[in-house]
Design a protein around this motif. Sequence first.
Motif, PDB file in Angstrom:
ATOM      1  N   LYS A  56       0.954  -1.133  -0.031  1.00  0.00           N
ATOM      2  CA  LYS A  56       0.040   0.035  -0.030  1.00  0.00           C
ATOM      3  C   LYS A  56       0.960   1.215  -0.087  1.00  0.00           C
ATOM      4  CE  LYS A  56      -4.289  -1.913   2.035  1.00  0.00           C
ATOM      5  NZ  LYS A  56      -5.299  -1.366   0.947  1.00  0.00           N
ATOM      6  N   GLN A  57       0.326   2.446  -0.518  1.00  0.00           N
ATOM      7  CA  GLN A  57       1.107   3.585  -0.766  1.00  0.00           C
ATOM      8  C   GLN A  57       0.315   4.761  -0.221  1.00  0.00           C
ATOM      9  OE1 GLN A  57       2.201   3.644  -4.843  1.00  0.00           O
ATOM     10  NE2 GLN A  57       2.482   1.210  -4.475  1.00  0.00           N
ATOM     11  N   ARG A  58       1.031   5.847  -0.196  1.00  0.00           N
ATOM     12  CA  ARG A  58       0.241   6.910   0.325  1.00  0.00           C
ATOM     13  C   ARG A  58      -0.559   7.865  -0.704  1.00  0.00           C
ATOM     14  NH1 ARG A  58       1.810   8.786   5.252  1.00  0.00           N
ATOM     15  NH2 ARG A  58       3.549   7.899   6.247  1.00  0.00           N
ATOM     16  N   PHE A  59      -1.604   8.659  -0.123  1.00  0.00           N
ATOM     17  CA  PHE A  59      -2.471   9.154  -1.086  1.00  0.00           C
ATOM     18  C   PHE A  59      -1.702  10.436  -2.246  1.00  0.00           C
ATOM     19  CE2 PHE A  59      -6.090  12.243  -1.883  1.00  0.00           C
ATOM     20  CZ  PHE A  59      -7.119  11.439  -2.072  1.00  0.00           C
ATOM     21  N   ASN A  60      -2.138   9.809  -3.451  1.00  0.00           N
ATOM     22  CA  ASN A  60      -1.609  10.821  -4.595  1.00  0.00           C
ATOM     23  C   ASN A  60      -0.227  10.520  -5.206  1.00  0.00           C
ATOM     24  OD1 ASN A  60      -3.657  12.612  -5.063  1.00  0.00           O
ATOM     25  ND2 ASN A  60      -3.177  14.139  -4.050  1.00  0.00           N
ATOM     26  N   VAL A  61       0.386   9.383  -4.396  1.00  0.00           N
ATOM     27  CA  VAL A  61       1.771   9.000  -4.860  1.00  0.00           C
ATOM     28  C   VAL A  61       1.566   7.625  -5.573  1.00  0.00           C
ATOM     29  CG1 VAL A  61       2.820   9.946  -3.132  1.00  0.00           C
ATOM     30  CG2 VAL A  61       2.549   7.459  -3.041  1.00  0.00           C
ATOM     31  N   ILE A  62       2.643   7.339  -6.791  1.00  0.00           N
ATOM     32  CA  ILE A  62       2.805   6.257  -7.520  1.00  0.00           C
ATOM     33  C   ILE A  62       3.902   5.796  -7.535  1.00  0.00           C
ATOM     34  CG2 ILE A  62       2.251   5.230 -10.055  1.00  0.00           C
ATOM     35  CD1 ILE A  62       0.771   7.967 -10.390  1.00  0.00           C
ATOM     36  N   ASN A  63       3.937   4.359  -6.949  1.00  0.00           N
ATOM     37  CA  ASN A  63       4.795   3.101  -6.799  1.00  0.00           C
ATOM     38  C   ASN A  63       6.023   3.805  -6.019  1.00  0.00           C
ATOM     39  OD1 ASN A  63       3.286   1.448  -8.458  1.00  0.00           O
ATOM     40  ND2 ASN A  63       4.006   2.146 -10.167  1.00  0.00           N
ATOM     41  N   VAL A  64       6.070   4.496  -5.064  1.00  0.00           N
ATOM     42  CA  VAL A  64       7.075   4.790  -4.050  1.00  0.00           C
ATOM     43  C   VAL A  64       6.535   4.328  -2.441  1.00  0.00           C
ATOM     44  CG1 VAL A  64       7.979   6.684  -5.444  1.00  0.00           C
ATOM     45  CG2 VAL A  64       6.181   7.253  -3.893  1.00  0.00           C
ATOM     46  N   GLY A  65       7.554   4.097  -1.744  1.00  0.00           N
ATOM     47  CA  GLY A  65       7.262   3.589  -0.334  1.00  0.00           C
ATOM     48  C   GLY A  65       6.639   4.461   0.339  1.00  0.00           C
ATOM     49  N   GLU A  66       6.329   3.739   1.766  1.00  0.00           N
ATOM     50  CA  GLU A  66       5.723   4.716   2.688  1.00  0.00           C
ATOM     51  C   GLU A  66       6.490   5.732   3.127  1.00  0.00           C
ATOM     52  OE1 GLU A  66       5.564   2.244   6.734  1.00  0.00           O
ATOM     53  OE2 GLU A  66       5.829   0.767   4.955  1.00  0.00           O
ATOM     54  N   ASP A  67       7.655   5.916   3.202  1.00  0.00           N
ATOM     55  CA  ASP A  67       8.281   7.143   3.544  1.00  0.00           C
ATOM     56  C   ASP A  67       8.546   8.191   2.651  1.00  0.00           C
ATOM     57  OD1 ASP A  67       9.158   5.694   5.779  1.00  0.00           O
ATOM     58  OD2 ASP A  67      10.850   4.742   5.063  1.00  0.00           O
ATOM     59  N   ALA A  68       8.070   8.076   1.432  1.00  0.00           N
ATOM     60  CA  ALA A  68       7.987   9.043   0.238  1.00  0.00           C
ATOM     61  C   ALA A  68       6.931  10.033   0.783  1.00  0.00           C
ATOM     62  CB  ALA A  68       7.757   8.408  -0.935  1.00  0.00           C
ATOM     63  N   ILE A  69       6.997  11.207   0.616  1.00  0.00           N
ATOM     64  CA  ILE A  69       6.094  12.283   0.917  1.00  0.00           C
ATOM     65  C   ILE A  69       5.260  12.874  -0.382  1.00  0.00           C
ATOM     66  CG2 ILE A  69       5.614  14.326   2.217  1.00  0.00           C
ATOM     67  CD1 ILE A  69       6.168  11.844   3.966  1.00  0.00           C
ATOM     68  N   ASN A  70       4.189  13.003  -0.387  1.00  0.00           N
ATOM     69  CA  ASN A  70       3.559  13.435  -1.766  1.00  0.00           C
ATOM     70  C   ASN A  70       3.864  15.125  -1.757  1.00  0.00           C
ATOM     71  OD1 ASN A  70       0.066  15.078  -2.207  1.00  0.00           O
ATOM     72  ND2 ASN A  70       1.581  14.131  -3.709  1.00  0.00           N
ATOM     73  N   GLY A  71       4.475  15.213  -3.235  1.00  0.00           N
ATOM     74  CA  GLY A  71       4.933  16.485  -3.301  1.00  0.00           C
ATOM     75  C   GLY A  71       6.450  16.875  -3.072  1.00  0.00           C
ATOM     76  N   ASP A  72       7.036  15.923  -2.119  1.00  0.00           N
ATOM     77  CA  ASP A  72       8.345  16.027  -1.907  1.00  0.00           C
ATOM     78  C   ASP A  72       9.268  15.319  -2.895  1.00  0.00           C
ATOM     79  OD1 ASP A  72      10.875  16.550  -0.674  1.00  0.00           O
ATOM     80  OD2 ASP A  72      10.120  16.162   1.475  1.00  0.00           O
ATOM     81  N   CYS A  73       9.634  16.000  -3.993  1.00  0.00           N
ATOM     82  CA  CYS A  73      10.573  15.132  -4.728  1.00  0.00           C
ATOM     83  C   CYS A  73      12.063  14.629  -4.370  1.00  0.00           C
ATOM     84  CB  CYS A  73      11.083  15.799  -6.022  1.00  0.00           C
ATOM     85  SG  CYS A  73      11.793  17.500  -5.860  1.00  0.00           S
ATOM     86  N   THR A  74      12.312  15.073  -2.912  1.00  0.00           N
ATOM     87  CA  THR A  74      13.650  14.727  -2.210  1.00  0.00           C
ATOM     88  C   THR A  74      13.520  13.354  -1.771  1.00  0.00           C
ATOM     89  OG1 THR A  74      13.143  15.764  -0.204  1.00  0.00           O
ATOM     90  CG2 THR A  74      14.239  17.039  -1.838  1.00  0.00           C
ATOM     91  N   THR A  75      12.257  12.756  -1.553  1.00  0.00           N
ATOM     92  CA  THR A  75      11.836  11.563  -1.026  1.00  0.00           C
ATOM     93  C   THR A  75      11.579  10.705  -1.936  1.00  0.00           C
ATOM     94  OG1 THR A  75       9.526  12.075  -0.720  1.00  0.00           O
ATOM     95  CG2 THR A  75      10.960  12.801   0.913  1.00  0.00           C
ATOM     96  N   ALA A 100      -0.613   4.976 -15.432  1.00  0.00           N
ATOM     97  CA  ALA A 100       0.844   5.379 -14.943  1.00  0.00           C
ATOM     98  C   ALA A 100       1.257   4.278 -13.895  1.00  0.00           C
ATOM     99  CB  ALA A 100       0.723   6.618 -14.409  1.00  0.00           C
ATOM    100  N   ALA A 101       0.586   3.656 -12.951  1.00  0.00           N
ATOM    101  CA  ALA A 101       1.034   2.851 -12.143  1.00  0.00           C
ATOM    102  C   ALA A 101       1.760   1.358 -12.830  1.00  0.00           C
ATOM    103  CB  ALA A 101      -0.068   2.255 -11.278  1.00  0.00           C
ATOM    104  N   VAL A 102       1.682   1.345 -14.127  1.00  0.00           N
ATOM    105  CA  VAL A 102       2.272   0.006 -14.696  1.00  0.00           C
ATOM    106  C   VAL A 102       3.515   0.590 -14.877  1.00  0.00           C
ATOM    107  CG1 VAL A 102       2.307  -1.171 -17.204  1.00  0.00           C
ATOM    108  CG2 VAL A 102       0.348  -0.400 -16.158  1.00  0.00           C
ATOM    109  N   TYR A 103       3.996   1.791 -15.227  1.00  0.00           N
ATOM    110  CA  TYR A 103       5.392   2.044 -15.482  1.00  0.00           C
ATOM    111  C   TYR A 103       6.049   3.335 -14.783  1.00  0.00           C
ATOM    112  CZ  TYR A 103       2.908   5.921 -17.860  1.00  0.00           C
ATOM    113  OH  TYR A 103       2.149   6.859 -18.074  1.00  0.00           O
ATOM    114  N   ALA A 104       5.331   4.027 -14.016  1.00  0.00           N
ATOM    115  CA  ALA A 104       5.774   5.243 -13.512  1.00  0.00           C
ATOM    116  C   ALA A 104       5.961   5.034 -12.124  1.00  0.00           C
ATOM    117  CB  ALA A 104       4.868   6.420 -13.885  1.00  0.00           C
ATOM    118  N   LYS A 105       6.865   6.141 -11.429  1.00  0.00           N
ATOM    119  CA  LYS A 105       7.362   6.044 -10.108  1.00  0.00           C
ATOM    120  C   LYS A 105       7.350   7.543  -9.755  1.00  0.00           C
ATOM    121  CE  LYS A 105      10.008   1.538 -10.564  1.00  0.00           C
ATOM    122  NZ  LYS A 105      11.134   1.178 -10.445  1.00  0.00           N
ATOM    123  N   THR A 106       6.495   8.196  -9.020  1.00  0.00           N
ATOM    124  CA  THR A 106       6.456   9.456  -8.738  1.00  0.00           C
ATOM    125  C   THR A 106       5.963  10.024  -7.219  1.00  0.00           C
ATOM    126  OG1 THR A 106       5.872  11.792  -9.637  1.00  0.00           O
ATOM    127  CG2 THR A 106       4.204  10.080 -10.151  1.00  0.00           C
TER     128      THR A 106
END
Length: 499
Positions: free
Chosen positions: A122-141, A175-181
């Motif tokens: 499972k992932q965070r709201f509004n993100v695609i294929n990044v782990g739970e420590d990634a923050i929506n809108g924060d590209c440094t994560t 996008a979830a097939v190929y993208a990470k953002t």
Amino acid sequence: MKNLFSASLLALTAAGAASAQDLPQASSQWFTDGQAQLETMLEKQENTNRALNVILFVADGNGVASNYMARMWAGQQEGGLGDDYVQPHEAFPELALVKTYNINAQTPDSAPTAGAMNTGVKQRFNVINVGEDAINGDCTTEAANELTTFAELMTEAGKSVGAVTSARLTHATPAAVYAKTVDRNWEASVPDECAEISRDIATQLVDAMEAGTLDVALGGGARNFATGEGNTTVGGNGRREDGADLVAEARDHGVEIAFDMASLEAASDEDAPLLGLFSDSHMSYEADRPEDEPSLADMVAKAITKMSNNENGFYLEVESGRVDHANHATNAKRAMIDGKMFADAIALADEMTDDADTLIIVTADHEHAIAMNGYCGRGTPIDGLCFDIAKEGIEHSGDLVLASDGKPYTVVGYLNGASSVMVEQEDGTYTAPEGRPEITQDEAQDLDYTQQVLIPKSSESHSGVDVALYAKGPWAHLFDGTVEQNYIFHVMNHAVNAE
């Protein structure tokens, strides 16, 4: 008397199933249909073959209520009452309920729900294929939290990968097939401060095709691949600000481009990757689709035909994206019609593949704030007003059911949306000074009609309610009970690796 009844019941139970034929209701069609269903279930065999192909069908926003609407609509268009109609996926042997919440959201978003199905977590709201420590809108994560996708695993196994959608190809579910953002909205650009460390979703799609991790991509969203006026594949205006022409870049790397029905049909069925961009934004609702724009079924047929040439098999994700959009607009009729096209695409894919080696999964990413009003008699048009239950016969009485305000109401209702009966007043408050508007059957059944709702919002919202999953093919029996959405990945991955 109680003891005598108990003894009779015990005797009937001991006699076994054969005695059921002696019951007074045994001649009823309901009874014989139930017995036939039982026999089918008793003969069911588990398929433990290794899956050559996996097809994941996702009707965006097509939860249990939305699926019900589509069933009723399809059945009534064929002249039936609707409720006893069986959609192609509803005949699949395996069924589960799916929990759709995100890590940080009770009511989910399409990006992390699709991501959960494609990565196993499972992932965070509004993100695609990044782990739970990634923050929506924060590209440094972003970079440190990128996840491996099912498509990447399938590419390593030598399989072809495809994404088909009636929405933009850069939209959340495809996008979830190929993208990470870290932001699903970065479809054509990223913020200036992220330019050195992030890529927009359209760029990631073309990069994936060039790298061989995406072989077929068919849908809308041409504006996100072009710069300037009149430069998209369909003559529209590009939204890119970096001057890039991603379609030209893709073509330079051997990707074949389709832009209408004729070019899709003419595209090669051989090894060259295929990118189809058939509209600037989302593709048309099925009810409004022009002849030169391919349907969801047309795109599915091309994708399967092309990828079936790979002897190692394929993974295909298919999204019916506009069911979601119609529900957001509280336009139930267009949602139903797109739901019927979704079912047609499933039937076609089932016909084109073999149950012995193809796992087909049909589900949704989430439900909407939608419900069916009652009490309606059978045969009440699902796209219209509620008719009363007749005391005799089967069909409704022909009399409209009236609410306490003396006015009729539609079968389909939404909890919130732009078509609220609460109107904004000059002082900024919302009231319905004249009560609920009157509505006629002709108005309710009009294609453009939007249902009456209570809570005013600019767009109707998703719901956190479980969605259904239907499956057939290798290891489909692993779908049972109530499961987490990320579990779908694990069944797919097991099916293609089973010994």
